[in-house]
Design a protein around this motif. Structure first.
Motif, PDB file in Angstrom:
ATOM      1  N   LEU A 140     -40.737  31.063  -6.407  1.00 54.83           N
ATOM      2  CA  LEU A 140     -41.841  30.203  -6.820  1.00 54.83           C
ATOM      3  C   LEU A 140     -41.397  28.754  -7.008  1.00 54.83           C
ATOM      4  O   LEU A 140     -42.105  27.822  -6.625  1.00 54.83           O
ATOM      5  CB  LEU A 140     -42.435  30.743  -8.118  1.00 54.83           C
ATOM      6  CG  LEU A 140     -43.769  30.176  -8.569  1.00 54.83           C
ATOM      7  CD1 LEU A 140     -44.849  30.511  -7.561  1.00 54.83           C
ATOM      8  CD2 LEU A 140     -44.142  30.723  -9.936  1.00 54.83           C
ATOM      9  N   ASP A 186     -41.011  27.000  -3.641  1.00 58.13           N
ATOM     10  CA  ASP A 186     -42.135  27.033  -2.717  1.00 58.13           C
ATOM     11  C   ASP A 186     -42.664  25.614  -2.556  1.00 58.13           C
ATOM     12  O   ASP A 186     -42.778  24.856  -3.530  1.00 58.13           O
ATOM     13  CB  ASP A 186     -43.223  27.961  -3.253  1.00 58.13           C
ATOM     14  CG  ASP A 186     -44.501  27.868  -2.449  1.00 58.13           C
ATOM     15  OD1 ASP A 186     -44.423  27.930  -1.216  1.00 58.13           O
ATOM     16  OD2 ASP A 186     -45.572  27.711  -3.061  1.00 58.13           O
ATOM     17  N   ALA A 194     -45.505  36.085  -6.151  1.00 60.11           N
ATOM     18  CA  ALA A 194     -44.045  35.973  -6.257  1.00 60.11           C
ATOM     19  C   ALA A 194     -43.476  37.132  -7.057  1.00 60.11           C
ATOM     20  O   ALA A 194     -42.385  37.642  -6.734  1.00 60.11           O
ATOM     21  CB  ALA A 194     -43.675  34.640  -6.903  1.00 60.11           C
TER      22      ALA A 194
END
Length: 827
Positions: A175, A178, A483
């Motif tokens: 995460l 990202d 995630a």
């Protein structure tokens, strides 16, 4: 294989042989004192403590790396967001700043001194943070970074509670880097503080459900309720966590949800905060409705038609996953695609896992075991799993037919078997920690994977059905759960694949396939995401991206003092202390004639598109006086008009300022210049084709065809041949004059492409473009090149002529003489 044992209530419970955690109901845990020990294969207490320490250290390292990269050039605005100025204005009304809270249209519905009522939860939190750290834009974005760090911490805690420490850590890493999460966290929005509160509320609810003592259950539940209401006071979209909590409780507790003490405590905590806040907002209802217009809501229109419209446009959100938020030239990397691949694989695995668990619990397991026992292969595998084989007095014991057969065959197979066993023995301290990281660390949830799958799917559906604004900035509300699914899928896949190493050859190959299926996209994502982040770091270190301060300096010199300013909320950042700043809304243009008041109208490209300014301009153009035009800013082209009758401004000669690129181009740089500076720029270097040939040959590889001077269309030019198939894609021409650091220059030349295509522009010696290059296609005429660029701290620069990416073959290019003009020091 399904095993059974009697629990403390005398009920028969089922244990999934593939997992080491006991799946029980909350009522069964309560009957056993909520202190159940996990299976005998779990790590020791010391290993668990070591795993907790290691997991905490890794979490701190990941978050620290995330903060280091994300805070680079934090004060620079790379995206035009109205949200930032709206939130800052609401916080200013609590800070007591001059003119704070008077952005609500004076022309339409009047002013309001309590602007923070529109965002009460977020405004109060930001105001408290501002009192400690300051009230500037950089401090406000720091507040959002802190909220992003809290989101990552909450994701780890939830992943640890639902599955394992490793699942939480993997989810945090995926995460944090990202592209969407990384870049949206740099800007002040309502999303990250709201998301932090919603995740914290969900985690508090999990702690309330698993608490061993009633008083702790009440304490965690009341805290969850307070955080839930705080999230709703920040953004109405936080209501989706209510759906997730109810769905999780239904999966975990079944029909006992209506007798749940944790939900009762959550309701009590929510009421404790909602009641006084609701009474206060009801007492200021008129001011609240003035500020909170229905068209500003994300979630609106719950009718069938609106829901269908929202659902049909959901793909727009995912189309912008990378390109809609990423503001530097890093497109083309695979990080987003690999993240999406991991999501698909994880959701598929969890779906199959939940379906299999459901069928087993309804009597299908006995049927499948019976069929398996009827085949010779199934009987052999069952015997292999239940026997140990001795190979000699000094040799270890092995499980499974593959290692047994390898050891019995002797030779290199026997040596490899012993070497693998010794390697496993030597690495046992490390593998113990890794096993502890991947071991279940949550209480014995009834169906944790089913609950995680359900709330992930519900989060996707909720925003698809009810979110009318298909913005990529809302993706973190969804990706936090996806995630977590990836973390669970990766850990389960690795654990299952490793467990097959001592079984039959078929099972070893299956385990190896599972490991490759999990590890390859994971490693690919880590590598691609690292490249994206490093590209961002290199870009931010090499250049000084264009800040909004450049626009602020120009607007403050143009706009007369004490005049009413009408514009988008974002341009309030240029006039934070001006009590006469007004939002321009559709209601203003519909109900009022702005020419009746002397005001300054600041219009940018999005303003024209959003407010239908063209029609208004056509009707009232005689009374509009252009004061200045700002070209190619972060917000496109900005025009400043005066709408009054004052002769001083009506006879004003419009000023023209040029900026160093808009955000959409990916090459926005700090600095601007006026039309006078541009016209008066003096030539500091002039190079004809012969000199260009000499400079280009010096940097041409020996295997490449060197540039040469040719006569083309009655013009002497430098003939350049590039060929992507031969890896000869670029010609570099150094600028033979000393360029000053942080100075604006003007590059002028002409180019013709006879075959293929090319890019022409200035670069620094590290290979990064100093300004957006000009793309030229094939044609018969020379195309003029006129590019203004700003040098970096080193003052190095060169002219680059290269292939376009969409031209895989040969390109034939003709370059005319080159001029470099100095405009002046960058402001």
């Amino acid at each position: 294989m399904i095993q059974s044992k009697m629990n403390g209530d005398g009920h028969l419970e089922q244990l999934d042989g593939q997992t080491s955690d006991t799946e029980m109901t909350v009522g069964q845990r309560a009957g056993m004192g909520k202190g159940l020990s996990r299976s005998a294969g779990d790590p020791s207490r010391k290993s668990k403590q070591q795993a907790d320490t290691l997991a905490s250290i890794l979490l701190v390292v990941v978050v620290a790396v995330f903060v280091f990269f994300i805070t680079r050039r934090l004060e620079t605005i790379l995206s035009p967001l109205d949200d930032e100025s709206m939130i800052l204005q609401s916080a200013h009304s609590l800070w007591g700043a001059t003119g704070a809270g008077e952005m609500v249209s004076r022309l339409g519905s009047g002013t309001s001194e309590k602007l923070w009522l529109a965002l009460p939860g977020l405004s109060v939190c930001l105001a408290v943070f501002g009192k400690i750290w300051g009230t500037g834009l950089e401090q406000a974005r720091t507040f959002n970074v802190v909220a992003a760090c809290l989101v990552l911490t909450a994701v780890f805690l939830i992943g640890r509670k639902l599955h394992s420490r490793a699942a939480g850590l993997i989810a945090v890493f995926i995460l944090a880097f990202d592209a969407n999460f990384f870049h949206t966290a740099r800007f002040l929005t309502t999303d990250f503080p709201t998301l932090a509160c919603t995740l914290a509320a969900f985690y508090f609810h999990l702690r309330s459900q698993s608490a061993a003592k009633p008083e702790r259950e009440w304490a965690w539940g009341i805290g969850a309720g307070i955080l839930l209401i705080l999230a709703l006071l920040m953004q109405v979209g936080a209501v989706y966590v209510v759906v997730l909590i109810l769905a999780w409780s239904l999966v975990e507790q079944g029909t006992g949800i209506f007798r749940s003490r944790s939900l009762g405590a959550l309701s009590m905590g929510a009421g404790a905060l909602a009641l006084p806040c609701g009474l206060y907002l009801w007492g200021h209802y008129s001011e609240l409705t003035t500020q909170w217009h229905p068209e500003t809501l994300y979630f609106r229109g719950f009718g069938i038609t609106n829901i269908f419209k929202n659902l049909s446009g959901e793909h727009l959100r995912y189309d912008q996953w990378e390109s809609g938020v990423l503001k530097i030239a890093t497109e083309g990397f695979w990080a987003v695609g690999l993240f999406q691949l991991l999501i698909v694989l994880s959701l598929a695995y969890l779906t199959v896992r939940v379906v299999v668990a459901f069928t087993r619990s309804h009597g299908w397991q006995e049927f499948t075991e019976m069929l398996q026992s009827m085949t010779p292969e199934g009987q052999t595998m069952a015997q292999d799993r239940s026997q140990f084989f001795h190979l000699g007095p000094d040799e270890p014991r092995y499980t499974g037919s593959l290692l047994r057969s390898m050891a019995r065959q002797g030779g290199w197979r026997r040596k490899l078997t012993v070497a693998l066993h010794e390697l496993e023995e030597d690495s046992r301290p490390v593998t113990t920690w890794l096993d502890a990281l991947g071991a279940p660390s949550h209480p014995a949830w009834r169906a944790s994977r089913a609950g995680l799958l359900l709330i992930s799917v519900l989060s996707v559906l909720f925003f698809a059905l009810f979110d009318a604004q298909k913005s990529a900035f809302h993706l973190p509300f969804i990706t936090v759960w996806l995630a977590l699914c990836c973390g669970v899928g990766i850990v389960d896949g690795i654990r299952w694949g490793v467990e097959q190493r001592k079984r039959s050859a078929r099972r070893v190959l299956m385990g190896l396939g599972a490991l490759l299926l999990v590890i390859i996209p994971t490693i690919g994502y880590v590598g691609s995401a690292s490249r994206v982040v490093w590209r961002f770091y290199r870009w931010s270190r090499t250049f000084e991206p264009a800040p909004y301060a450049d626009v602020t300096q120009v607007l403050r010199t143009i706009v007369p003092q004490n005049l009413l300013v009408v514009s988008r909320p974002v341009h309030w950042l240029s006039f934070p202390d001006n009590p006469n700043y007004v939002w321009a809304s559709k209601k203003v243009w519909k109900d009022q004639d702005i020419t009746s008041l002397p005001c300054v109208l600041v219009v940018d490209d999005e303003f024209i598109e959003r407010e239908n300014f063209n029609r208004l301009f056509a009707k009232q153009v005689p009374n509009f006086t252009l004061l200045a035009e700002l070209s190619d800013t972060l917000y496109g082209n900005i025009k400043v008009y005066y709408t009054g009758l004052d002769g001083r401004f009506q006879n004003h000669t419009p000023a023209h300022y040029y900026f160093m690129g808009g955000f959409h181009k990916g090459y926005a740089r700090k600095g601007y210049y006026s039309e006078e500076q541009r016209q008066s720029a003096k030539v500091i270097w002039l190079a004809g084709p012969p000199e260009l040939e000499r400079l280009a040959r010096a940097g041409t590889p020996p295997e490449a065809k060197p540039p040469s001077v040719h006569r083309d269309n009655e013009r002497s030019s430098l003939r350049i041949v590039t060929d992507l198939s031969l890896y000869n894609t670029r010609v570099r021409i150094p600028i033979q004059t000393q360029l000053k650091p942080f100075t604006l220059y003007r590059l002028q030349t002409a180019v013709r492409v006879a075959e293929g295509g090319c890019l022409v522009g200035p670069r620094d010696q590290t290979g990064l473009w100093l300004a957006e290059p000009l793309a030229v296609g094939p044609g018969e005429q020379y195309v003029p090149v006129d590019i203004v660029f700003a040098t970096n701290a080193r003052g190095d620069g060169e002219i680059a002529v290269s292939n376009r990416r969409n031209v895989p073959g040969k390109s034939l290019i003709y370059l005319s003489q080159v001029e470099i003009r100095e405009i002046g020091k960058r402001p």
